[in-house]
Motif scaffolding. Structure first.
Motif, PDB file in Angstrom:
ATOM      1  N   LEU A   6      42.063  38.854  45.568  1.00  0.00           N
ATOM      2  CA  LEU A   6      41.935  38.236  44.251  1.00  0.00           C
ATOM      3  C   LEU A   6      41.209  39.147  43.275  1.00  0.00           C
ATOM      4  O   LEU A   6      41.608  39.262  42.121  1.00  0.00           O
ATOM      5  CB  LEU A   6      41.202  36.902  44.362  1.00  0.00           C
ATOM      6  CG  LEU A   6      41.967  35.785  45.077  1.00  0.00           C
ATOM      7  CD1 LEU A   6      41.064  34.569  45.282  1.00  0.00           C
ATOM      8  CD2 LEU A   6      43.204  35.408  44.296  1.00  0.00           C
ATOM      9  N   ALA A   7      40.157  39.810  43.741  1.00  0.00           N
ATOM     10  CA  ALA A   7      39.404  40.707  42.873  1.00  0.00           C
ATOM     11  C   ALA A   7      40.272  41.871  42.421  1.00  0.00           C
ATOM     12  O   ALA A   7      40.279  42.237  41.241  1.00  0.00           O
ATOM     13  CB  ALA A   7      38.159  41.219  43.590  1.00  0.00           C
ATOM     14  N   ALA A  10      42.797  40.598  39.990  1.00  0.00           N
ATOM     15  CA  ALA A  10      42.170  40.271  38.707  1.00  0.00           C
ATOM     16  C   ALA A  10      42.059  41.525  37.839  1.00  0.00           C
ATOM     17  O   ALA A  10      42.195  41.464  36.624  1.00  0.00           O
ATOM     18  CB  ALA A  10      40.790  39.659  38.931  1.00  0.00           C
ATOM     19  N   ASN A  11      41.855  42.677  38.490  1.00  0.00           N
ATOM     20  CA  ASN A  11      41.733  43.930  37.752  1.00  0.00           C
ATOM     21  C   ASN A  11      43.055  44.412  37.181  1.00  0.00           C
ATOM     22  O   ASN A  11      43.085  45.043  36.132  1.00  0.00           O
ATOM     23  CB  ASN A  11      41.154  45.034  38.649  1.00  0.00           C
ATOM     24  CG  ASN A  11      39.696  44.800  38.953  1.00  0.00           C
ATOM     25  OD1 ASN A  11      38.985  44.175  38.189  1.00  0.00           O
ATOM     26  ND2 ASN A  11      39.253  45.290  40.081  1.00  0.00           N
ATOM     27  N   GLY A  13      45.911  42.317  36.974  1.00  0.00           N
ATOM     28  CA  GLY A  13      46.750  41.193  36.567  1.00  0.00           C
ATOM     29  C   GLY A  13      47.187  41.249  35.118  1.00  0.00           C
ATOM     30  O   GLY A  13      48.326  40.924  34.787  1.00  0.00           O
ATOM     31  N   GLY A  29      49.510  33.833  37.960  1.00  0.00           N
ATOM     32  CA  GLY A  29      48.869  32.552  38.188  1.00  0.00           C
ATOM     33  C   GLY A  29      49.834  31.410  38.451  1.00  0.00           C
ATOM     34  O   GLY A  29      49.414  30.277  38.648  1.00  0.00           O
TER      35      GLY A  29
END
Length: 70
Positions: A6-7, A10-11, A13, A29
């Motif tokens: 996820l991290a 997130a970077n 995305g 998402g």
């Protein structure tokens, strides 16, 4: 999906989302990510980030050392 997945996502995305916005593909998402992460893990396994980090630190240490010698 683990927190590092996820991290990482997130970077990147936002960039991925911009590509899909241009091509009209699914939105970040919407739930497809879980399947992509599973398929990637099945195909490539788990990345050893600790080994990667040790190698990166070693390279940075050498660069720092070389800068100090000049």
């Amino acid at each position: 999906m683990c927190s590092s997945d996820l991290a990482f996502f997130a970077n990147i995305g936002g960039t991925v989302q911009q590509c899909w916005d241009d091509s009209g593909r699914p939105n970040v998402g919407d739930g497809w990510e879980e399947d992509v992460f599973r398929q990637t893990k099945d195909a490539y396994g788990v990345v050893d980030t600790a080994a990667r980090d040790r190698i990166t630190k070693s390279v940075l240490d050498v660069v720092k050392e070389e800068k100090l010698r000049k």
